[in-house]
Design a protein around this motif. Structure first.
Motif, short mmCIF file in Angstrom:
data_model
loop_
_atom_site.label_atom_id
_atom_site.label_comp_id
_atom_site.label_asym_id
_atom_site.label_seq_id
_atom_site.Cartn_x
_atom_site.Cartn_y
_atom_site.Cartn_z
N TYR A 196 -10.36 -5.86 -1.15
CA TYR A 196 -9.75 -4.74 -0.42
C TYR A 196 -10.81 -3.84 0.18
CZ TYR A 196 -7.47 -0.25 0.36
OH TYR A 196 -7.04 0.92 0.91
N ALA A 227 -11.32 -3.29 4.13
CA ALA A 227 -11.10 -1.93 4.61
C ALA A 227 -12.35 -1.37 5.27
CB ALA A 227 -10.66 -1.03 3.45
N ALA A 267 -4.24 -4.87 9.73
CA ALA A 267 -3.62 -3.55 9.58
C ALA A 267 -2.42 -3.63 8.64
CB ALA A 267 -3.18 -3.03 10.95
N CYS A 268 -1.64 -4.71 8.76
CA CYS A 268 -0.50 -4.90 7.85
C CYS A 268 -0.98 -5.08 6.41
CB CYS A 268 0.31 -6.12 8.28
SG CYS A 268 1.25 -5.89 9.80
N TYR A 269 -2.08 -5.83 6.25
CA TYR A 269 -2.64 -6.02 4.91
C TYR A 269 -3.08 -4.70 4.29
CZ TYR A 269 -6.43 -6.70 1.57
OH TYR A 269 -7.27 -6.59 0.49
N LEU A 270 -3.83 -3.91 5.06
CA LEU A 270 -4.33 -2.65 4.52
C LEU A 270 -3.18 -1.69 4.21
CD1 LEU A 270 -7.44 -2.12 6.83
CD2 LEU A 270 -7.41 -2.88 4.46
N HIS A 271 -2.17 -1.69 5.07
CA HIS A 271 -1.00 -0.84 4.81
C HIS A 271 -0.26 -1.32 3.57
CE1 HIS A 271 2.48 1.70 5.53
NE2 HIS A 271 3.25 0.62 5.42
N ALA A 272 -0.09 -2.64 3.47
CA ALA A 272 0.61 -3.20 2.31
C ALA A 272 -0.17 -2.95 1.03
CB ALA A 272 0.85 -4.70 2.50
N ARG A 273 -1.50 -3.08 1.13
CA ARG A 273 -2.34 -2.89 -0.05
C ARG A 273 -2.29 -1.45 -0.55
NH1 ARG A 273 -4.93 -2.05 -3.74
NH2 ARG A 273 -6.63 -3.20 -4.73
N ALA A 274 -2.05 -0.52 0.37
CA ALA A 274 -1.98 0.89 -0.02
C ALA A 274 -0.57 1.31 -0.42
CB ALA A 274 -2.47 1.76 1.13
N THR A 275 0.38 0.38 -0.33
CA THR A 275 1.77 0.69 -0.65
C THR A 275 2.11 0.14 -2.02
OG1 THR A 275 2.36 0.56 1.69
CG2 THR A 275 4.16 0.43 0.10
N TRP A 286 3.28 -3.67 -3.09
CA TRP A 286 2.70 -4.73 -2.28
C TRP A 286 1.24 -4.98 -2.64
CZ3 TRP A 286 4.05 -8.39 1.30
CH2 TRP A 286 5.39 -8.40 1.67
#
Length: 366
Positions: free
Chosen positions: A273, A277, A319-327, A330
């Protein structure tokens, strides 16, 4: 043939010799890494750490900084007192405390010796390969990434350089060495066998200082994304291994020998991550720089060229991965799958678009 042309041809031949020489040294590093894993599998320390991994949840209740003293029998009847590896709490839902494995060398002297030899060979191969890339640049008097061959040899050089930089910063990444060297040998094999292109000047549209800026950042991003993808893939294997232990399962011999020595799933997840990032803003800049260059070269900033489209798709995937990783919800395996999909998009953008799809970038050739 004038003197300048003869000098450039000699530099091009020197570059080829250096690239092939680096492949020979990488091969030695490959076998040294194999020896590191083989001798490390015989480690009592490794087996002890694997046993402790199965008891991670119980020890975790004592606190993340808990230390367990373990006695391991040695030759001659003596015992050695070992510190339990540092406990790391998993970031995924349903956390459990799991220690990092002892590494590829398994804590053995012989395994560590071969590991150090492998790193030394990798450093030497990196220097030789980098010299080959520089010689290629001098032979054409431009940035050495005007076609897929040049991009490939530079990409693997940067990937190895990033790995060695992490090692120099005392990061626990030696477990990646075997996969990295194997991939570099594959990359150089493909480059020298199918992608080789004679040294030549570029078409006018590519003769710009933006070649140095845009393509160099793309290479750096790809190299770092690769390291993140390796960590993500190993995370999935290690997480499955830990899940089996947590459910009182019996991992296979491969898992006991190899996966038990990797860092904990939480460590791999966090490492991947942070790597992705950290480089994502640079990939954003790469796309912007490409758009500015397109405006200078073709008179438009965006034209939905296949390369532009897949660069943007790659950006969206990360971008989807980083958003999902921060959610919450997910993290862990779901986000890891997104990371691998994103890197797959980057690979297709490089190989698939360049080879199979015709667009404005096609005139660079392979």
């Amino acid at each position: 043939m004038n003197l300048a042309a003869a000098t450039n041809e000699n530099l091009a031949q020197t570059s080829n010799v250096l690239i092939y020489s680096s492949m020979a040294v990488y091969t030695l590093a490959f076998f040294a890494h194999i020896a590191e894993w083989v001798f490390g599998s015989r480690s009592k320390v490794g087996r002890t750490a694997a046993a402790l991994t199965g008891a991670g949840g119980a020890v975790g209740a004592a606190g993340a900084d808990a230390t367990v003293k373990v006695q391991v029998a040695q030759k001659g009847g003596g015992t050695a007192v070992l510190d339990r590896p540092k406990i790391i709490t998993r970031s995924a839902a349903g956390t459990r405390d799991v220690p990092d494995g002892p590494g590829a060398a398994g804590g053995t002297f012989k395994g560590d010796l071969y590991g150090r030899v492998a790193i030394s060979m990798t450093v030497l191969a990196f220097i030789v390969q980098a010299a080959g890339v520089v010689a290629r640049a001098l032979s054409v008097q431009r940035a050495p990434w005007g076609n897929m061959y040049e991009f490939s040899i530079t990409f693997s050089t940067v990937a190895v350089g990033a790995y060695l930089t992490l090692l120099a910063l005392k990061k626990n990444v030696r477990w990646m060495g075997l996969l990295l060297v194997t991939t570099v040998l594959l990359d150089l094999g493909i480059a020298t066998t199918w992608l080789y292109t004679d040294s030549d000047q570029l078409v006018p549209a590519l003769q710009s200082y933006w070649l140095w800026i845009h393509v160099s950042t793309a290479i750096l991003c790809g190299a770092v994304f690769y390291i993140g993808a390796v960590a993500t893939l190993l995370y999935l294997f290690r997480d499955s291994y830990e899940n089996k232990l947590a459910n009182d399962g019996q991992p296979g011999s491969f898992a006991q020998s190899v996966l038990s020595r990797l860092p904990a799933a939480a460590s791999l997840d966090k490492f991947a991550y942070r790597i992705n990032a950290a480089v994502f803003p640079l990939w954003t800049f790469t796309i912007i720089a490409g758009a500015i260059w397109a405006g200078d070269a073709w008179g438009r900033y965006w034209g939905w060229d296949p390369k532009e489209v897949w660069s943007f798709i790659t950006w969206v995937a990360y971008a989807c991965y980083l958003h999902a990783r921060a959610t919450v919800g997910w993290k862990g395996r779901k986000a890891a799958y997104l990371a691998l999909i994103a890197f797959g998009c980057w690979l297709f953008n490089y190989y698939g678009v360049n080879i199979f799809v015709t667009g404005k970038h096609s005139y660079a050739g392979v």
